[in-house]
Design a protein around this motif. Structure first.
Motif, PDB file in Angstrom:
ATOM      1  N   ARG A 412       0.844  -1.196   0.000  1.00  0.00           N
ATOM      2  CA  ARG A 412       0.000   0.000   0.000  1.00  0.00           C
ATOM      3  C   ARG A 412       0.878   1.243   0.000  1.00  0.00           C
ATOM      4  NH1 ARG A 412      -5.081   1.434   4.058  1.00  0.00           N
ATOM      5  NH2 ARG A 412      -5.771   3.278   2.915  1.00  0.00           N
ATOM      6  N   PHE A 413       0.801   2.011  -1.086  1.00  0.00           N
ATOM      7  CA  PHE A 413       1.518   3.282  -1.177  1.00  0.00           C
ATOM      8  C   PHE A 413       0.576   4.390  -0.740  1.00  0.00           C
ATOM      9  CE2 PHE A 413       3.478   0.503  -4.328  1.00  0.00           C
ATOM     10  CZ  PHE A 413       4.817   0.626  -3.998  1.00  0.00           C
ATOM     11  N   THR A 414       0.838   4.967   0.414  1.00  0.00           N
ATOM     12  CA  THR A 414      -0.061   5.960   0.978  1.00  0.00           C
ATOM     13  C   THR A 414       0.233   7.345   0.418  1.00  0.00           C
ATOM     14  OG1 THR A 414       1.403   6.469   2.830  1.00  0.00           O
ATOM     15  CG2 THR A 414      -0.141   4.626   3.107  1.00  0.00           C
ATOM     16  N   GLU A 415      -0.697   8.241   0.657  1.00  0.00           N
ATOM     17  CA  GLU A 415      -0.524   9.623   0.213  1.00  0.00           C
ATOM     18  C   GLU A 415       0.729  10.234   0.818  1.00  0.00           C
ATOM     19  OE1 GLU A 415      -2.895  13.930   0.521  1.00  0.00           O
ATOM     20  OE2 GLU A 415      -3.929  12.047   0.992  1.00  0.00           O
ATOM     21  N   ALA A 416       0.992   9.936   2.088  1.00  0.00           N
ATOM     22  CA  ALA A 416       2.180  10.486   2.745  1.00  0.00           C
ATOM     23  C   ALA A 416       3.459   9.987   2.072  1.00  0.00           C
ATOM     24  CB  ALA A 416       2.176  10.116   4.219  1.00  0.00           C
ATOM     25  N   MET A 417       3.478   8.740   1.644  1.00  0.00           N
ATOM     26  CA  MET A 417       4.670   8.205   0.992  1.00  0.00           C
ATOM     27  C   MET A 417       4.934   8.869  -0.354  1.00  0.00           C
ATOM     28  SD  MET A 417       4.187   4.114   1.654  1.00  0.00           S
ATOM     29  CE  MET A 417       3.821   3.435   3.266  1.00  0.00           C
TER      30      MET A 417
END
Length: 494
Positions: A412-417
């Motif tokens: 899961r690539f989050t918005e923060a990443m």
């Protein structure tokens, strides 16, 4: 339909997309002990009742194995033996064998698009021997669904229909007629040459592109190759391994041709689908990556490649490269190098995740929408897999749709990443190392890159006998405890 002797159960549990296969270090299934524990728990619960476990496709993954050609036909048996009897997954099969040898426990195996060899007679004979031996009662409790018709049953009077979901996927639909022909050959003691098998686009993508990239980046399987921007991700991560751009476009051509056939795989209708539009390189790469600084004539070369691809007839499978592939490839890789690789990947992922509803369990994604179009109104509960994305949707009037998700790792690539070049740099370093173990341990703040999310669907009659309950359940720990209900819907019994 009222006279149809459909099997009846007190409860069924459905899991899919287990993907047992591959060498250690490259296996995308992690929670093997949990899965064995889950199966063992089902063996011992609801004593005296009829319970079915449905393995709803992609149970094994022969595309992750070293096989001849695109499908293991002549070597199907040794391929399955490596998976079933090897140390990585043997415990799961031992648990399944104990399950089917227990009275009232039934096992249903539905094929997907990574395990089509299960449709072959020698493989089914082998699996029956592994699971039940010479126990005729246990053998009678094992059922294979390998013709594309899915599997149906009744739970408390509610009709349940299970299908993997690749039947409506233009990348990955199965040619069941070809599978039947292969089965006839094997039973008659004849070989089937690899060149006689026509693979779908998804299989070509895995065998011609993904497996090569996996040698350096085993986690690349965790990206969906069917997603347009995932192609851009592949181009960014390993351009030197994808030096045949024309072949890549040819794979997309196979997918385009598949769009004529896939919508009819679950339908009795024969009306041809509308001609799909050709995909362009800009669509494949995505707008964010597309905004990278271009060299002087790169735009012209990209436009020329698009024009050449757009003129290819979508009704057939391209037999060769489109245009001067080497020249186009040189220009394209030069264009991508206008920014550094971490930033290029970040942009590709931004495209891939634009308007992302991956983790929205109530999102009616294309698999849901297309399967629902093909299922009759007398089916009350529809269960799919294939997308690796768990779903639980109330269709109204007591009808439900579920997707059982997956048991493999989920990145899961989050918005923060992805917020900036700086925030993504640490993620890039983990991806660049390539090892599954690095991914498993990677955390960025409070967020882990690999989620712990193994899910199942449970359909059962409640304790009062007044309702049928459908649940999306998360299986945790060693799998031996009752799962955590993420979504729960009910249907009153008549």
């Amino acid at each position: 339909m009222t006279n149809d002797p459909i099997a009846r159960f007190d409860a069924i549990h459905v899991i899919s997309d287990i993907h047992m296969g591959g060498k250690p270090g490259f296996q995308i299934l992690k929670e093997t002990a949990r899965l064995a524990g889950f199966v063992d728990r089902l063996r011992t619960e609801r004593t005296g009742q009829r319970l079915a476990l449905v393995l709803n496709g992609d149970v094994v993954d022969t595309l992750a194995e070293d096989i001849e050609g695109y499908v293991a036909i002549n070597d199907a048996l040794p391929t399955l033996q490596r998976i079933v009897e090897g140390p990585s997954f043997g415990g799961i099969w031992q648990a399944l064998a104990a399950f089917v040898k227990t009275e009232g426990r039934h096992l249903v195996v539905v094929i997907g698009n990574h395990d089509i060899e299960v449709a072959l007679p020698p493989v089914q004979r082998y699996l029956l021997q592994v699971l039940a031996g010479d126990d005729l009662a246990a053998r009678s409790r094992v059922e294979f669904s390998t013709t594309g018709g899915g599997w149906t049953c009744l739970v408390g009077g509610a009709r349940v229909y299970c299908t993997h979901g690749n039947e409506v996927d233009a990348w990955n639909f199965n040619r069941y007629e070809d599978l039947a022909r292969a089965g006839r050959r094997l039973n008659a003691g004849q070989r089937m040459e690899p060149a006689e098998w026509t693979p779908n686009a998804g299989t070509r993508m895995v065998k011609e592109v993904m497996n090569s990239v996996k040698k350096q980046y085993p986690w690349i399987d965790l990206l969906k190759p069917e997603t347009q921007a995932a192609v851009g991700t592949l181009l960014v991560m390993a351009p030197e391994k994808m030096n045949q751009l024309g072949d890549l476009l040819g794979i997309v051509g196979v997918k385009t041709a598949g769009e004529y056939q896939a919508p009819r795989r679950l339908s009795a209708g024969d009306a041809p689908a509308a001609a799909p539009a050709s995909q362009t390189l800009e669509q494949l790469l995505g707008p964010n990556l597309r905004q990278a600084p271009a060299r002087d004539t790169a735009q012209d070369m990209l436009s020329a490649a698009e024009d050449q691809y757009a003129t290819a007839a979508p009704t057939g499978v391209p037999t060769g490269q489109l245009g001067t592939a080497g020249l186009v490839w040189d220009r394209l890789t030069g264009w991508i190098r206008g920014i550094d690789r971490p930033e290029a990947l970040r942009r590709a992922l931004l495209d891939w995740l634009k308007g992302d509803k991956t983790w929205d369990t109530t999102d009616r994604d294309p698999t849901c929408s297309d399967v629902l179009k093909a299922v009759g109104a007398d089916v009350d509960i529809i269960i799919t897999g294939h997308t690796h994305l768990a779903r639980a949707i109330d269709l109204g009037a007591g009808r439900m749709y579920f997707n059982s998700g997956t048991w493999i790792r989920l990145m899961r690539f989050t918005e923060a990443m992805l917020r900036s070049e700086a925030s993504f740099r640490a993620v890039w370093e983990v991806l660049e190392k390539g090892a599954m173990s690095d991914l498993d341990q990677a955390s960025f703040g409070a967020e882990k890159l690999v989620m712990d999310m193994t899910t199942a669907i449970e359909v059962s009659v409640d304790e009062d006998g007044k309702q049928v309950v459908g649940q999306l359940v998360q299986i945790n720990g060693d799998g031996r405890q009752q799962g955590k209900a993420l979504k729960r819907y009910t249907r009153a019994l008549a």
